[in-house]
Design an enzyme around this catalytic site. Structure first.
Site, PDB file in Angstrom:
ATOM      1  N   LYS A   1       0.952  -1.264   0.220  1.00 52.92           N
ATOM      2  CA  LYS A   1      -0.061   0.108  -0.080  1.00 52.92           C
ATOM      3  C   LYS A   1       0.809   1.325  -0.086  1.00 52.92           C
ATOM      4  O   LYS A   1       0.898   2.076   0.761  1.00 52.92           O
ATOM      5  CB  LYS A   1      -1.010  -0.230   1.051  1.00 52.92           C
ATOM      6  CG  LYS A   1      -1.871  -1.186   1.129  1.00 52.92           C
ATOM      7  CD  LYS A   1      -3.191  -1.179   2.002  1.00 52.92           C
ATOM      8  CE  LYS A   1      -3.992  -2.433   1.941  1.00 52.92           C
ATOM      9  NZ  LYS A   1      -3.409  -3.331   2.420  1.00 52.92           N
TER      10      LYS A   1
ATOM     11  N   ALA B   1       2.644   4.647  -0.184  1.00 54.84           N
ATOM     12  CA  ALA B   1       1.818   5.910  -0.160  1.00 54.84           C
ATOM     13  C   ALA B   1       2.929   7.115   0.362  1.00 54.84           C
ATOM     14  O   ALA B   1       2.765   7.529   1.633  1.00 54.84           O
ATOM     15  CB  ALA B   1       0.681   5.698   0.978  1.00 54.84           C
TER      16      ALA B   1
ATOM     17  N   PRO C   1       6.867  10.544  -4.853  1.00 53.13           N
ATOM     18  CA  PRO C   1       7.301   9.861  -5.951  1.00 53.13           C
ATOM     19  C   PRO C   1       8.586   9.238  -5.913  1.00 53.13           C
ATOM     20  O   PRO C   1       8.842   7.977  -6.051  1.00 53.13           O
ATOM     21  CB  PRO C   1       7.497  10.935  -7.080  1.00 53.13           C
ATOM     22  CG  PRO C   1       6.319  11.971  -6.584  1.00 53.13           C
ATOM     23  CD  PRO C   1       6.527  12.176  -5.178  1.00 53.13           C
TER      24      PRO C   1
ATOM     25  N   ALA D   1     -19.231 -14.886  -4.609  1.00 53.53           N
ATOM     26  CA  ALA D   1     -20.054 -15.012  -5.878  1.00 53.53           C
ATOM     27  C   ALA D   1     -20.584 -13.666  -5.939  1.00 53.53           C
ATOM     28  O   ALA D   1     -20.674 -13.282  -7.290  1.00 53.53           O
ATOM     29  CB  ALA D   1     -20.985 -15.959  -5.611  1.00 53.53           C
TER      30      ALA D   1
HETATM   31  O1  O7E Z   1      -9.789 -10.578   5.736  1.00 51.98           O
HETATM   32  P1  O7E Z   1      -8.998 -11.583   5.241  1.00 51.98           P
HETATM   33  O2  O7E Z   1      -8.171 -12.286   6.374  1.00 51.98           O
HETATM   34  O3  O7E Z   1      -9.669 -12.455   4.148  1.00 51.98           O
HETATM   35  O4  O7E Z   1      -7.635 -10.638   4.543  1.00 51.98           O
HETATM   36  C1  O7E Z   1      -7.923  -9.622   3.536  1.00 51.98           C
HETATM   37  C2  O7E Z   1      -6.884  -9.089   3.060  1.00 51.98           C
HETATM   38  O5  O7E Z   1      -6.967  -8.120   2.088  1.00 51.98           O
HETATM   39  C3  O7E Z   1      -5.747  -8.713   4.112  1.00 51.98           C
HETATM   40  O6  O7E Z   1      -4.397  -8.921   3.631  1.00 51.98           O
HETATM   41  C4  O7E Z   1      -5.881  -7.226   4.220  1.00 51.98           C
HETATM   42  O7  O7E Z   1      -4.784  -6.688   4.348  1.00 51.98           O
HETATM   43  C5  O7E Z   1      -6.200  -6.986   2.521  1.00 51.98           C
HETATM   44  N1  O7E Z   1      -7.222  -5.866   2.315  1.00 51.98           N
HETATM   45  C6  O7E Z   1      -8.324  -5.696   2.998  1.00 51.98           C
HETATM   46  O8  O7E Z   1      -8.890  -6.604   3.702  1.00 51.98           O
HETATM   47  N2  O7E Z   1      -9.273  -4.749   2.893  1.00 51.98           N
HETATM   48  C7  O7E Z   1      -8.930  -3.539   1.989  1.00 51.98           C
HETATM   49  O9  O7E Z   1      -9.688  -2.722   1.719  1.00 51.98           O
HETATM   50  C8  O7E Z   1      -7.729  -3.916   1.316  1.00 51.98           C
HETATM   51  C9  O7E Z   1      -6.728  -4.989   1.377  1.00 51.98           C
HETATM   52  C10 O7E Z   1      -5.658  -5.145   0.635  1.00 51.98           C
HETATM   53  O10 O7E Z   1      -5.318  -6.137   0.392  1.00 51.98           O
HETATM   54  O11 O7E Z   1      -5.523  -3.892  -0.036  1.00 51.98           O
HETATM   55  C11 O7E Z   1      -4.628  -4.342  -1.330  1.00 51.98           C
HETATM   56  C12 O7E Z   1      -5.024  -5.430  -2.197  1.00 51.98           C
END
Ligand code: O7E
Length: 215
Positions: A62, A64, A67, A180
């Site tokens: 992520k 952030a 640049p 789904a």
């Molecule tokens: O809830 P889980 O255990 O199925 O994990 C979900 C994963 O997605 C976890 O790694 C978390 O950090 C990530 N995630 C979210 O849950 N929500 C978001 O909004 C964004 C992410 C994320 O991975 O962002 C980048 C893809």
């Protein structure tokens, strides 16, 4: 990333042994493995190369920052063997451009977070999610991240980005979202962590999610 099963494993375990065991067990059901801070802080960036032998790796840092810092992060991550990186978009177009430029140089992918899946994800992201999605499309990103916990938002974001960009969608299972439903709403892949890696049989759990989606 090649679409076969529409499933990305979020491998948020913190030790190498578990990570490799689970990744091996589910590799036939997942199109990619997402690795983030929990595993990389636990085991180091070298784990990316090991996992990349089983499936393409998405590095979820992520990103952030300004640049130049973003560029340095992306270079490290791609040199480590990751196939894709996840960045934030709220830092602005110049920061995103920097990630996209490095990805193009390495021929890798960039996904941009639009609205997050947890309850707090609406507080600050909701008013800007569409603008970030449009920016991701304008900047030439590969795709965006949108919440499986709110399929209606996936639909909204799909309308903004059209069919050229991919949507990867976390929030299935442990956070309450349905695989789904979110695929029907326009997501290309679901990202699933705890429902798979905490299961007694990660392979069965992954297979069940694949069957639900009929991808
Ligand atoms: O809830 P889980 O255990 O199925 O994990 C979900 C994963 O997605 C976890 O790694 C978390 O950090 C990530 N995630 C979210 O849950 N929500 C978001 O909004 C964004 C992410 C994320 O991975 O962002 C980048 C893809």
């Amino acid at each position: 990333m090649e679409k076969k099963n529409c499933l990305i494993l979020a491998l948020d375990v913190t030790d190498r042994e578990n990570a490799l065991r689970i990744a091996n067990e589910v590799s036939e059901y997942v199109d990619s493995i997402k690795v983030g801070y929990p595993l990389v802080l636990g085991e180091g960036l070298g784990i990316v190369k090991e996992l990349a032998e089983l499936a393409p790796v998405i590095a979820d840092f992520k990103v952030a920052d300004i640049p130049n810092t973003d560029r340095l992060i992306c270079e490290h991550v791609f040199n480590a063997g990751a196939d894709a990186i996840i960045t934030h978009g709220f830092t602005g177009r110049d920061s995103l451009d920097s990630c996209v430029k490095v990805a193009e140089e390495y021929d890798r992918d960039v996904y941009v977070v639009t609205e997050m899946s947890h309850p707090g994800g609406v507080e600050f992201f909701r008013p800007v999610a569409e603008t970030i999605a449009q920016m991701a499309a304008d900047a030439g990103a590969t795709g965006v991240v949108a919440p499986a916990t709110r399929p209606e938002r996936v639909r909204d974001i799909r309308k903004i980005i059209g069919d050229d960009l991919h949507i990867i969608s976390p929030g299935v299972g442990a956070q309450g979202g349905s695989a789904a439903d979110v695929i029907n709403a326009g997501a290309d892949w679901v990202i699933v962590g705890r429902s798979i890696y905490n299961s007694n049989s990660p392979a069965d759990a992954a297979m069940k999610i694949c069957n639900e989606m009929k991808c």
